[in-house]
Motif scaffolding. Structure first.
Motif, short mmCIF file in Angstrom:
data_model
loop_
_atom_site.label_atom_id
_atom_site.label_comp_id
_atom_site.label_asym_id
_atom_site.label_seq_id
_atom_site.Cartn_x
_atom_site.Cartn_y
_atom_site.Cartn_z
N GLY A 81 -4.52 -0.23 -2.72
CA GLY A 81 -5.32 0.89 -3.26
C GLY A 81 -5.42 2.06 -2.31
O GLY A 81 -6.52 2.48 -1.97
N LYS A 82 -4.28 2.62 -1.89
CA LYS A 82 -4.27 3.80 -1.02
C LYS A 82 -3.58 4.95 -1.76
O LYS A 82 -2.38 4.95 -1.93
N GLY A 83 -4.37 5.92 -2.18
CA GLY A 83 -3.83 7.05 -2.91
C GLY A 83 -4.02 8.37 -2.20
O GLY A 83 -4.06 9.42 -2.83
N LEU A 84 -4.15 8.33 -0.88
CA LEU A 84 -4.31 9.52 -0.07
C LEU A 84 -3.02 9.83 0.67
O LEU A 84 -2.29 8.91 1.06
N VAL A 85 -2.77 11.10 0.88
CA VAL A 85 -1.53 11.53 1.54
C VAL A 85 -1.86 12.18 2.87
O VAL A 85 -2.72 13.07 2.94
N GLN A 86 -1.18 11.73 3.93
CA GLN A 86 -1.40 12.29 5.26
C GLN A 86 -0.23 13.18 5.69
O GLN A 86 0.90 12.97 5.26
N ARG A 87 -0.54 14.15 6.55
CA ARG A 87 0.51 14.91 7.22
C ARG A 87 0.25 14.81 8.72
O ARG A 87 -0.89 14.95 9.18
N GLU A 88 1.31 14.56 9.48
CA GLU A 88 1.18 14.45 10.93
C GLU A 88 1.19 15.84 11.56
O GLU A 88 2.06 16.65 11.28
N ALA A 92 0.82 -1.21 0.00
CA ALA A 92 0.00 0.00 0.00
C ALA A 92 0.85 1.25 0.00
O ALA A 92 2.05 1.22 0.26
N SER A 93 0.20 2.37 -0.33
CA SER A 93 0.75 3.70 -0.12
C SER A 93 2.08 3.89 -0.85
O SER A 93 2.14 3.89 -2.06
N ALA A 94 3.17 4.09 -0.10
CA ALA A 94 4.47 4.34 -0.71
C ALA A 94 4.90 3.18 -1.61
O ALA A 94 5.59 3.40 -2.62
N SER A 95 4.51 1.96 -1.28
CA SER A 95 4.82 0.82 -2.15
C SER A 95 4.15 0.99 -3.50
O SER A 95 4.73 0.67 -4.55
N GLU A 96 2.92 1.49 -3.49
CA GLU A 96 2.17 1.68 -4.73
C GLU A 96 2.73 2.87 -5.53
O GLU A 96 2.64 2.88 -6.76
N GLY A 144 -7.98 3.44 -9.93
CA GLY A 144 -9.05 2.96 -9.06
C GLY A 144 -8.73 1.63 -8.40
O GLY A 144 -8.68 0.61 -9.06
N GLY A 145 -8.48 1.66 -7.11
CA GLY A 145 -8.38 0.41 -6.35
C GLY A 145 -7.08 -0.34 -6.46
O GLY A 145 -7.07 -1.57 -6.42
N GLY A 146 -5.95 0.33 -6.62
CA GLY A 146 -4.67 -0.35 -6.56
C GLY A 146 -3.96 -0.44 -7.90
O GLY A 146 -4.48 -0.05 -8.95
#
Length: 543
Positions: A324-331, A299-303, A404-406
């Protein structure tokens, strides 16, 4: 009641993925967060309610716990990856993403109510002080560390401290029947994100990364340098089960394979601001064959890496559709030691794909979709993957890819049988193999002292006695499997776990890799590529 892995493991695995994606959601951005707590009536209302409960409510209430619940409920209405990190968890989460902590450098089990060392970190504090696998640590600075009521986190807190401080240990060495006083100087201990690396073939290296932490790129570069010295001209990058991590680290790693000025990804925030990341001149493995392994838990950075290479027609993506994670978070710090990871933008692959799967029906439905993949058959057959023509994109060389989805791999490798996957879960998630091997070594470690690394790889075989002992070990834990149908795989995993505890994770990975279906597929693809080159060369009049 007996547990049957072939029925429960997909659900448990999905839960593990949810936790893994939570841990891997910390993606780094440079843009400055807007002020979180400007005054308005909505925020005043919440503050007043907490004050009323604090000062007027008839019973004593822990308002901190109410706030925690409230924050979680608010974030739960947003998206599955905006999460709250309580103060009590911040240190562990931060250490995991930083890639090190200050301690004495051991991995251990509580064995019969006593800390028993599995292995020491090579060149770490305990290794330097002479602590060995099998040693029992009884006391630290006169604090007792044995007893059934002592929790693991309490033990860890007593062994941790500031770098450079000393801890006096009482250690019992069973092999010598001797009680010893030892002093260990605490130091920074790495939490490795490059899990293993070795030469898969004469000219192909293998590197497995389990998350993208601050230290990951440096670890990767070190592993790649060593593999190139051993003759690696091709690379397998294993991102299976990798939940992600820092975006900036993923960008740097993708840059290793992409030529100058190639687009790695772009992000878009609420205001429509687009930020693009391009490859630089720093890549050390450009224009060389690379195979990226992904699965449903990547997921995420792997994708990001898989998508960047696929959309630039670089390398080959092998495996199964990613999470299928295409959202970016900030802490963002909440001021009391806790933090929130808030989704601040979406990322897109170079062709413009968003690989984020839908979360419009809520978090429960979002993770249910992961379990549905097992039931739909898409992990067994690529033809069962549902794609939408509206999300079709083309790479510069005309290859069709979908959003869409990965990330859908270039070459599909089906998941193993339920029992094969159950064995892997027994190894990775439940640590049955590791625990069994640990207890096996505790009986007599000397039987392995004569082996060198290469001798163990070439000559050691798990015999039927050890195999039968493992079956009994598992049966005692109420697990039912057709063990004899999986005898070869179980023996490989036993050998690998022995290798990990007496040598290193690299040796263990090499043993497991011998029967890894995805790695076998990579070898086939590489052999086909070599054959095609020879055929082309034979037809070329210049040759």
């Amino acid at each position: 009641m007996e547990k049957k892995f072939n029925y429960i493991w997909p659900t448990l695995l999905a839960l593990a993925v949810a936790i893994g994606i939570f841990i891997g959601g910390k993606l780094h951005f440079d843009d400055t967060p807007e002020k979180l707590f400007s005054t308005n009536s909505k925020k005043d209302k919440l503050n007043r309610l907490i004050d009323y409960i604090d000062y007027e409510y008839v019973d004593e209430i822990d308002t901190d716990s109410i706030v925690d619940v409230t924050v979680n409920n608010i974030l739960g209405k947003l998206d599955p990856h905006s999460v709250y990190i309580p103060r009590s968890e911040m240190q562990e989460v931060s250490e995991n993403m930083k890639g090190d902590f200050v301690g004495i450098g051991i991995s251990f089990y509580m064995y019969r109510d006593t800390i028993t060392v599995i292995r020491t970190i090579k060149n770490g504090p305990s290794y330097i002080s002479g602590i060995k696998p099998g040693d029992r640590i009884l006391m630290a600075n006169n604090d007792t560390l044995f007893g059934k009521r002592i929790a693991n986190n309490e033990i860890v807190s007593r062994l941790k401290g500031k770098a450079g401080t000393k801890v006096d240990l009482k250690v019992y060495r069973k092999s010598e029947d001797k009680l010893m006083a030892m002093t260990v100087t605490r130091d920074r201990v790495p939490i490795k994100s490059v899990e293993s690396y070795y030469m898969l073939t004469r000219d192909m290296g293998f590197i497995k990364i389990n998350r993208f932490a601050e230290s990951t790129f440096d670890e990767f570069k070190d592993a790649l340098r060593k593999l190139k010295l051993r003759g690696a001209q091709k690379l397998v990058l294993d991102l299976r089960d990798n939940p992600g991590g820092y975006l900036g680290i993923a960008e740097k790693l993708a840059d290793e394979f992409l030529v100058d000025d190639k687009l790695i990804l772009f992000t878009k925030n609420k205001k429509g601001r687009v930020k693009k990341a391009y490859a630089t001149k720093k890549g050390d493995f450009e224009d060389k064959p690379v195979y990226v392994l992904i699965n449903e838990r990547s997921a995420s950075a792997s994708e990001i890496i898989a998508g960047a290479l696929q959309d630039n027609d670089v390398g080959t993506i092998v495996g199964r559709r990613s999470f299928g994670k295409g959202l970016v978070q900030r802490e963002m710090d909440l001021g009391d030691g806790s933090a929130v990871r808030l989704t601040v933008s979406r990322y897109y692959t170079p062709t413009g794909r968003s690989i984020q799967k839908s979360y419009k029906n809520g978090n429960k439905d979002y993770y249910q979709k992961f379990i549905d993949r097992y039931r739909s058959g898409e992990l067994v057959s690529v033809d069962s993957i549902k794609v939408a023509d509206s999300l079709k994109f083309r790479t510069p060389k005309g290859k069709i890819v979908y959003g869409g989805g990965g990330i859908i791999p270039d070459v599909f490798v089906p998941i193993g049988s339920n029992e094969e996957e159950a064995i892997e879960s027994m190894d990775d998630t439940y640590e049955f193999f590791s625990r069994f091997v640990f207890e096996h070594l505790e009986k007599d470690r000397k039987q392995y002292e004569g082996y060198t690394r290469n001798q163990f790889l070439d000559d050691f075989q798990v015999d039927d006695i050890l195999f039968d002992e493992f079956i009994q070990f598992v049966l005692n834990r109420k697990i039912k499997l057709d063990f004899y149908a999986q005898e070869e795989k179980i023996k490989d995993y036993l050998k690998a776990n022995i290798a990990e505890q007496i040598f290193s994770p690299n040796v263990a990975a090499q043993i497991k890799g011998e029967h890894d279906q995805m790695l076998q597929k990579v070898k086939e693809l590489d052999a086909e590529s070599l054959y095609d080159k020879k055929e082309i060369g034979a037809l070329d009049p210049k040759n």
